[in-house]
Structure formats: C-alpha cells, structure tokens
Design a protein around this motif. Structure first.
Motif, mmCIF file in Angstrom:
data_model
loop_
_atom_site.group_PDB
_atom_site.id
_atom_site.type_symbol
_atom_site.label_atom_id
_atom_site.label_comp_id
_atom_site.label_asym_id
_atom_site.label_seq_id
_atom_site.Cartn_x
_atom_site.Cartn_y
_atom_site.Cartn_z
ATOM 1 N N LYS A 188 0.836 -1.131 -0.095
ATOM 2 C CA LYS A 188 -0.126 0.110 -0.008
ATOM 3 C C LYS A 188 0.790 1.227 -0.137
ATOM 4 O O LYS A 188 0.484 2.349 -0.193
ATOM 5 C CB LYS A 188 -1.016 -0.010 1.157
ATOM 6 N N ASP A 189 2.084 0.900 0.297
ATOM 7 C CA ASP A 189 3.008 2.157 0.339
ATOM 8 C C ASP A 189 3.688 2.646 -0.888
ATOM 9 O O ASP A 189 4.656 3.532 -0.873
ATOM 10 C CB ASP A 189 4.050 2.035 1.724
ATOM 11 N N ASN A 190 3.359 1.875 -1.948
ATOM 12 C CA ASN A 190 4.101 1.922 -3.088
ATOM 13 C C ASN A 190 3.043 2.172 -4.441
ATOM 14 O O ASN A 190 2.773 1.359 -5.195
ATOM 15 C CB ASN A 190 4.921 0.792 -3.537
ATOM 16 N N PRO A 191 2.338 3.208 -4.474
ATOM 17 C CA PRO A 191 1.212 3.534 -5.536
ATOM 18 C C PRO A 191 1.904 3.605 -6.727
ATOM 19 O O PRO A 191 1.296 3.467 -7.813
ATOM 20 C CB PRO A 191 0.576 4.947 -4.963
ATOM 21 N N GLU A 192 3.119 4.053 -6.761
ATOM 22 C CA GLU A 192 3.854 4.069 -8.090
ATOM 23 C C GLU A 192 4.020 2.700 -8.841
ATOM 24 O O GLU A 192 3.693 2.480 -10.006
ATOM 25 C CB GLU A 192 5.312 4.535 -7.817
ATOM 26 N N LEU A 193 4.587 1.669 -7.941
ATOM 27 C CA LEU A 193 4.480 0.428 -8.412
ATOM 28 C C LEU A 193 3.061 -0.028 -8.803
ATOM 29 O O LEU A 193 2.952 -0.651 -10.043
ATOM 30 C CB LEU A 193 4.980 -0.581 -7.332
#
Length: 266
Positions: free
Chosen positions: A231-236
């Motif tokens: 959830k901490d990686n919206p870019e991925l």
C-alpha cells in the motif's frame, strides 16, 4: 615528504567520499533506489513456485503464466524483477513487513486482502473446485461432505471456504503448506476431498496422467486473480495496472495464458 603527505590525504578523502556514497544503495523493501539518470528500479516479488501453471520451477528457472505476465509488464514499464519463492501463507505478511514490494502467486482478490495490501486490476477468472480421488463415487458436491476430511493449503481463499464447509457439514480440515501435499493426502486416502482453483487442478490432471484425481460438481465461486503490491507503493501499483492494460489491449496476456492453458484469461 610533502608530496607523500598530500597523496595520503587525497586517498583518505576519496575513500571517505566512496564510503558515504555506498550507504544508501537500496531501499529497505528491496527495490533499487534511483542512482541517477538512466537508472532502472528493481522490485522484489514473492511467488509460490509450487502452483502450476501459474508459477513453477522448470530446468532450474521459474516459469508459468504469472511469471511470464510479470516479466512482460516489467518490460513494458521499464523496471526489473527479482523473484523470491516462498510458502503462499507468508507472502502477504512479507509485503506488509516491507520484505517484498509485491507478489504474483494466483492471489484471489478479496475485500479482506484489500485491507492490508493494494491489489491490481483483475487478470484471470479462476474459481474453486472440489477434487477427490478418481475412484471416489460418494462425493459429488458440497452436500456430500458431512463427516468427511478436507485437506487444504494454508492462507488461501480455499482454506477460508473449507472452514465454512466444515462448519456447515461437520467436516474436518487438515492444513498444508503447499498444493502437492494437500493433493497427496487425497491420493493416500488420508483426506476425502480438497479444494483448488479450477485452472490449477485442470492443468494438473491434464499434464499428470498419474494424478489419480478428478473434479466433481460445479465451480464453488468466481474468484479473480490480481497482483499484490505494498500500500506504500502507489507508483508500482500504477505501473502494474498500466502494464496489465497494455498486455490486455495488445492480446499479449491471452497469448501467455493460451501457451499454458489453451484458453483465454476471461
């Protein structure tokens, strides 16, 4: 002596700069940090390497629908992938603990999982089936499970469904770390039935003529698979969804699925 002293000072300064520069070469999650113009990020993905045709090991390499799909997405979106095989039950906890950036492992999209990880757009329609020994004629559907023993893999949607069936029909559930073990329980007659995603068990029966297993009844649900991401990686997550759309639009996703299953992803 002055020249020697100057050289020593210069060397010492260079070493100090070098040491400082090496301190932040990678993020805690395993994704490579940007090292400047032209750098390529590497993301660590967990997978269950005992789940053909979606992921399995062959000739010392990991392959399958999920692996080919993830590699194709990575190529489209310009990042690299490092695979980390592990038991399915530990995959989502490893993402939340930031030991993985994501996972591709035939992960059913559920509201419960959405609470702790981000899930991509769906890419394959699965659904659970009941599996028994090929010589078992007493079980034709869930209503025949009264007093029976169910073998199931830990941490799966199948495990949750098995628990519900056990409560409804007063059945017993035995838990295992991988699909081969739960299948073997049925073959050995230590369990009466198991549950597995329809495409997985269909592939096993079609490719393993000695499986001694068969599917009974209709599919029990209509799960869809998705790729899990922190959830901490919206870019991925954005890269995954963008890459998935490109594969769907181009027909590449269906080509990958067809190469293993002979059917489409829909």
């Amino acid at each position: 002596m002055k020249k020697l002293g100057l050289l020593l000072c210069t060397a010492t300064f260079a070493l100090a700069v070098s040491a400082c520069g090496n301190g932040n070469s990678a993020s805690p999650s395993g994704a490579a940090a940007d090292s400047g113009k032209g750098s390529v990020k590497k993301y660590t993905f967990g997978t269950d390497a005992t789940y053909p045709p979606f992921e399995f090991e062959k000739d010392g390499k990991y392959t399958g629908i999920d692996i080919d799909m993830l590699n194709a997405i990575a190529k489209e979106e310009g990042f690299e992938v490092e695979l980390k095989p592990m038991n399915f039950k530990g995959i989502i906890p490893a993402i939340t603990a930031k030991q993985l950036d994501g996972a591709v492992a035939g992960i059913s999209i559920t509201d419960e999982r959405k609470q702790v990880v981000a899930l991509s757009e769906p890419y394959y329609k699965a659904g659970l089936s009941l599996i028994v020994r090929e010589d078992n004629s007493s079980i034709k559907g869930p209503e025949d499970l009264k007093g029976k023993t169910i073998s199931i893999k830990k941490g799966t949607t199948g495990a949750k469904f098995a628990d519900e069936l056990a409560q409804k029909y007063n059945a017993k559930v035995n838990y295992f770390d991988d699909s081969p073990s739960m299948f073997q329980e049925v073959v050995n007659k230590n369990a009466d039935v198991t549950l597995e995603d329809f495409p997985v068990i269909s592939y096993k029966i079609a490719t393993d003529k000695n499986s001694q297993l068969k599917i009974v009844g209709d599919r029990l649900n209509g799960d869809y698979y998705g790729i899990a991401v922190s959830k901490d990686n919206p870019e991925l997550l954005a890269k995954i969804n963008d890459g998935l759309k490109k594969l769907k639009d181009s027909g590449k996703l269906d080509q990958i699925v067809n190469s293993y299953m002979g059917t489409s992803s829909k």
